[in-house]
Design a protein around this motif. Structure first.
Motif, PDB file in Angstrom:
ATOM      1  N   SER A 167      74.098  -2.887 161.601  1.00 26.39           N
ATOM      2  CA  SER A 167      72.856  -2.247 161.168  1.00 26.39           C
ATOM      3  C   SER A 167      71.961  -3.224 160.409  1.00 26.39           C
ATOM      4  O   SER A 167      70.728  -3.186 160.546  1.00 26.39           O
ATOM      5  CB  SER A 167      73.162  -1.023 160.302  1.00 26.39           C
ATOM      6  N   ALA A 168      72.560  -4.127 159.625  1.00 25.06           N
ATOM      7  CA  ALA A 168      71.756  -5.136 158.924  1.00 25.06           C
ATOM      8  C   ALA A 168      71.108  -6.100 159.909  1.00 25.06           C
ATOM      9  O   ALA A 168      69.940  -6.498 159.736  1.00 25.06           O
ATOM     10  CB  ALA A 168      72.644  -5.898 157.942  1.00 25.06           C
TER      11      ALA A 168
ATOM     12  N   ALA B  25      83.680   0.303 158.532  1.00 25.35           N
ATOM     13  CA  ALA B  25      82.508   0.296 157.654  1.00 25.35           C
ATOM     14  C   ALA B  25      81.831  -1.069 157.617  1.00 25.35           C
ATOM     15  O   ALA B  25      80.595  -1.164 157.708  1.00 25.35           O
ATOM     16  CB  ALA B  25      82.921   0.728 156.251  1.00 25.35           C
ATOM     17  N   ASP B  26      82.615  -2.144 157.511  1.00 31.61           N
ATOM     18  CA  ASP B  26      82.027  -3.493 157.428  1.00 31.61           C
ATOM     19  C   ASP B  26      81.295  -3.857 158.711  1.00 31.61           C
ATOM     20  O   ASP B  26      80.203  -4.437 158.680  1.00 31.61           O
ATOM     21  CB  ASP B  26      83.128  -4.525 157.141  1.00 31.61           C
TER      22      ASP B  26
ATOM     23  N   GLN C 241      72.774   3.112 158.038  1.00 28.90           N
ATOM     24  CA  GLN C 241      73.336   2.662 156.762  1.00 28.90           C
ATOM     25  C   GLN C 241      73.499   3.833 155.785  1.00 28.90           C
ATOM     26  O   GLN C 241      74.513   3.939 155.083  1.00 28.90           O
ATOM     27  CB  GLN C 241      72.424   1.595 156.151  1.00 28.90           C
TER      28      GLN C 241
ATOM     29  N   CYS D 184      80.004  -1.760 160.840  1.00 32.85           N
ATOM     30  CA  CYS D 184      78.805  -0.907 160.905  1.00 32.85           C
ATOM     31  C   CYS D 184      77.678  -1.505 160.057  1.00 32.85           C
ATOM     32  O   CYS D 184      76.530  -1.567 160.493  1.00 32.85           O
ATOM     33  CB  CYS D 184      79.157   0.503 160.435  1.00 32.85           C
ATOM     34  N   ARG D 185      78.001  -1.929 158.845  1.00 29.79           N
ATOM     35  CA  ARG D 185      76.980  -2.526 157.971  1.00 29.79           C
ATOM     36  C   ARG D 185      76.424  -3.817 158.577  1.00 29.79           C
ATOM     37  O   ARG D 185      75.219  -4.078 158.509  1.00 29.79           O
ATOM     38  CB  ARG D 185      77.578  -2.811 156.596  1.00 29.79           C
ATOM     39  N   LYS D 186      77.305  -4.614 159.153  1.00 30.24           N
ATOM     40  CA  LYS D 186      76.885  -5.882 159.740  1.00 30.24           C
ATOM     41  C   LYS D 186      75.915  -5.662 160.902  1.00 30.24           C
ATOM     42  O   LYS D 186      74.864  -6.320 160.987  1.00 30.24           O
ATOM     43  CB  LYS D 186      78.130  -6.639 160.219  1.00 30.24           C
TER      44      LYS D 186
ATOM     45  N   MET E 133      80.780   3.219 162.975  1.00 26.71           N
ATOM     46  CA  MET E 133      80.809   4.206 161.894  1.00 26.71           C
ATOM     47  C   MET E 133      81.804   5.319 162.214  1.00 26.71           C
ATOM     48  O   MET E 133      82.583   5.737 161.351  1.00 26.71           O
ATOM     49  CB  MET E 133      79.410   4.795 161.693  1.00 26.71           C
TER      50      MET E 133
ATOM     51  N   GLN F 217      76.458   5.924 156.795  1.00 25.42           N
ATOM     52  CA  GLN F 217      77.717   5.286 156.423  1.00 25.42           C
ATOM     53  C   GLN F 217      78.006   5.476 154.933  1.00 25.42           C
ATOM     54  O   GLN F 217      79.149   5.744 154.530  1.00 25.42           O
ATOM     55  CB  GLN F 217      77.658   3.789 156.761  1.00 25.42           C
ATOM     56  N   LEU F 218      76.975   5.375 154.096  1.00 22.09           N
ATOM     57  CA  LEU F 218      77.144   5.598 152.659  1.00 22.09           C
ATOM     58  C   LEU F 218      77.556   7.040 152.366  1.00 22.09           C
ATOM     59  O   LEU F 218      78.371   7.299 151.470  1.00 22.09           O
ATOM     60  CB  LEU F 218      75.851   5.250 151.917  1.00 22.09           C
TER      61      LEU F 218
END
Length: 642
Positions: free
Chosen positions: A291-292, A284-285, A308, A287-289, A279, A311-312
């Motif tokens: 955290s998911a 961003a991608d 998440q 980070c999302r991956k 982050m 990041q948003l």
């Protein structure tokens, strides 16, 4: 032997043991599995379970141990190790206690070390208060484990002392040890020093911790678990700074075999920090991956959702972040309080203070807390919503009244928190001119402490607007002026260091002075006033200017400065013309010059006898000065140049 008899049990057992001694655990397990008919679980259960344990097949090792018909001491020892790796610390503690109680051999010290390690793990990861097992800290391993248990309890200074003691024990033990390489010494000390650096980091001494961490990394220890933990701790110190260094340290956390060396919580913390680093580096991608993935592994955990949402917010999608947090709060009511606090923070960041207050007031378990009441009252005051702020006070006070009544049935006095809330509510109402509403709170406070004069005075002041008669009755309870007089030594106060006026001490009186003091008619001598000095040009006949004390610009007769006095001196005409020497050069104004044009020799005679310079050779009056000023201006304004 095996060539003659392939199924010889003794030969097969010897082969398996030799393979284990050489570290060929996979091959040894293959031999066991290919001869299952001959090598039954009762015959070779320990060897099979040990191979599975060393190959990190912990669940299989546990099943093998539990399926054995006879539980030998070797299997019990291995059973304790397997339970520790599975993080079943309560069962592990019971297993080691049983071993220590029922066995007496040369391995007793090692069992005690393992027992202390289990206690340290419980204190660190499960936050369990460790019980005193009565273990003597005779070795550096026992001291180290004791220090880890103290870190789990938050006793950092004591833990640091234990680690220094462990280091001293280890250095002393080196005297009696032989065939110990420098690499072994550095590896053992690196573990102790790493824990010291962690304590420094917890104490806020990040510079010292970072220095010690980097020293350990330079030694390049072979323990991948130690390197991963140190690299992760350095990343947490760096945060969003020194991102390039953090990216290099992440590689150490991805080393092969790390997952088998660290606990689940340690691995989880490393993954969280990887997501945060992604982050901070605007990935961003990634980070999302991450955290998911973390959220799928532990759906009830807060941190993946918070990452998440963060990041948003970095992507300016605040509404989406609030929606994500709200969904998580609805699905997990146990964590709703922390999530709603984050949502309120996001609303405040957007400037929606009223909506933030609504979210905070929806957290029922925190409504009566002093910190929550203070935050809500502050925000409502900022929005100038005094009624809502008073309502927050009222709800909190009512909660404490109900809680007190249910526990003590009103027999005991109110709690300090309850009384402080009533006091703050009364002060808030008085501050905003709600004296009528403050009366009930002030009466409650005065009942609890009838000797509180300040509260009584506030109550009388409030009643004076509502019921003056009641105020008069209450004023009788005020102490008299005699009782309120302060016992102050005036002389000592005047002679104190901070006194602004100091009375002069009376000196010894002589006979004449005593007579003067006795005579009441004596008048004190008056000091003569000095005459003021008059200005040098003072004229007594002329009346002074009444506006002489005013600045020149404010006087009635001031007409301003006369600008352009020197304008005549600067040539304005055609090139070469002047004003200063024009009269001297004008031949018609001279008495000796004839009315007609001069003779051929007369111009030369004039120029020879006078100091007049011909017009072509003259310069304007202000030329040099203006040139200098222009140069100065250029110096001030010029930036960059050619």
């Amino acid at each position: 032997v095996l060539q003659i008899s392939k199924d010889d049990v003794t030969a097969l057992q010897c082969k398996v043991v030799c393979l284990i001694q050489n570290g060929n655990f996979k091959e040894a397990l293959g031999v066991i599995n290919t001869h299952t008919k001959v090598l039954s679980s009762d015959v070779i259960a320990f060897e099979k379970a040990y191979c599975e344990y060393r190959l990190n097949r912990i669940e299989n090792a546990l099943k093998t141990i539990q399926s054995a018909s006879q539980q030998t001491d070797k299997l019990k020892e291995l059973y304790g190790q397997v339970l520790y790796r599975l993080e079943r610390y309560d069962d592990c503690l019971a297993a080691y206690r049983d071993l220590i109680r029922n066995s007496q051999d040369e391995y007793e010290e090692e069992r005690k070390t393992n027992l202390s390690a289990v206690v340290a793990a419980q204190s660190t990861w499960e936050k369990v208060m460790p019980e005193d097992l009565g273990l003597r800290e005779a070795t550096y391993e026992l001291c180290y484990n004791s220090a880890c248990a103290l870190i789990g309890q938050g006793k950092l200074n004591e833990a640091m002392k234990k680690l220094r003691k462990a280091e001293a024990f280890f250095l002393f033990a080196l005297i009696f040890l032989q065939d110990v390489t420098e690499e072994d010494i550095e590896a053992e000390l690196a573990i102790i020093h790493g824990q010291m650096a962690y304590i420094m980091q917890l104490q806020g001494r990040t510079e010292d911790a970072l220095q010690l961490y980097n020293q350990i990394i330079k030694l390049k220890p072979t323990d991948v678990g130690l390197l991963a933990v140190i690299a992760n701790n350095i990343i947490t110190i760096n945060k969003d700074q020194n991102v390039f260094d953090s990216k290099k340290k992440v590689k150490l956390t991805n080393a092969e075999g790390v997952e088998h060396k660290l606990s689940k919580k340690q691995l989880q913390a490393i993954e969280f920090n990887k997501a945060l680093l992604a982050m901070y580096t605007n990935q961003a991608d990634q980070c999302r991956k991450l955290s998911a993935s973390l959220q799928s592994q532990s759906p009830e955990h807060l941190l993946p959702v918070l990452i998440q949402a963060a990041q948003l917010c970095r992507e300016k999608q605040h509404a989406k972040a609030v929606g994500l947090l709200q969904d998580f709060a609805d699905q997990h009511p146990a964590s709703a309080a922390e999530i709603k606090l984050t949502m309120a923070q996001l609303k405040i960041a957007q400037g929606s203070v009223t909506k933030a207050c609504m979210i905070l007031r929806s957290i029922e378990e925190l409504q009566h807390k002093p910190g929550m009441v203070s935050a809500l009252v502050t925000m409502y005051s900022h929005e100038e919503d005094i009624d809502s702020a008073i309502e927050v006070f009222t709800q909190a006070i009512q909660w404490y009244q109900q809680f007190q009544a249910s526990r003590t049935r009103g027999a005991k006095p109110k709690s300090p928190v309850h009384l402080s809330l009533i006091r703050e509510a009364a002060n808030f109402k008085l501050k905003h001119g709600r004296k009528k509403e403050a009366i009930s709170d002030l009466e409650e406070l005065w009942k609890q402490n009838p000797k509180d004069v300040h509260t009584l005075a506030q109550l009388i002041s409030a009643y004076s607007l509502v019921d003056p008669e009641k105020a008069k009755v209450l004023s009788k309870h005020l102490p008299s002026s005699d009782t309120m007089s302060l016992k102050v030594d005036v002389d000592a106060l005047e002679n104190s260091h901070g006194a602004t006026y100091v009375r002069k001490k009376a000196g010894k009186l002589t006979g004449d002075n005593q007579q003067k003091e006795q005579g009441q008619g004596d008048v004190k001598k008056k000091k003569k006033k000095k005459k003021g000095k008059l200005p040098k040009n003072y004229d007594p006949k002329v009346t002074p200017d009444p506006e002489r004390w005013l600045p020149m610009r404010e006087r009635s007769y001031y007409r301003g400065r006369k600008k352009g006095k020197k304008k005549d001196q600067v040539g304005k005409g055609t090139q070469g013309s002047t004003t200063a020497g024009s009269s001297e050069l004008d031949a018609s104004r001279t008495a000796s010059s004839p009315p007609t044009s001069p003779r051929p020799g007369s111009a030369a005679a004039v120029s020879a006898t006078s100091n007049v310079i011909p017009p072509r050779h003259q310069k304007p009056a202000g030329a040099p000065a203006t040139k200098k000023k222009q140069q100065q201006k250029k110096k001030k304004g010029a930036k960059g140049g050619w």
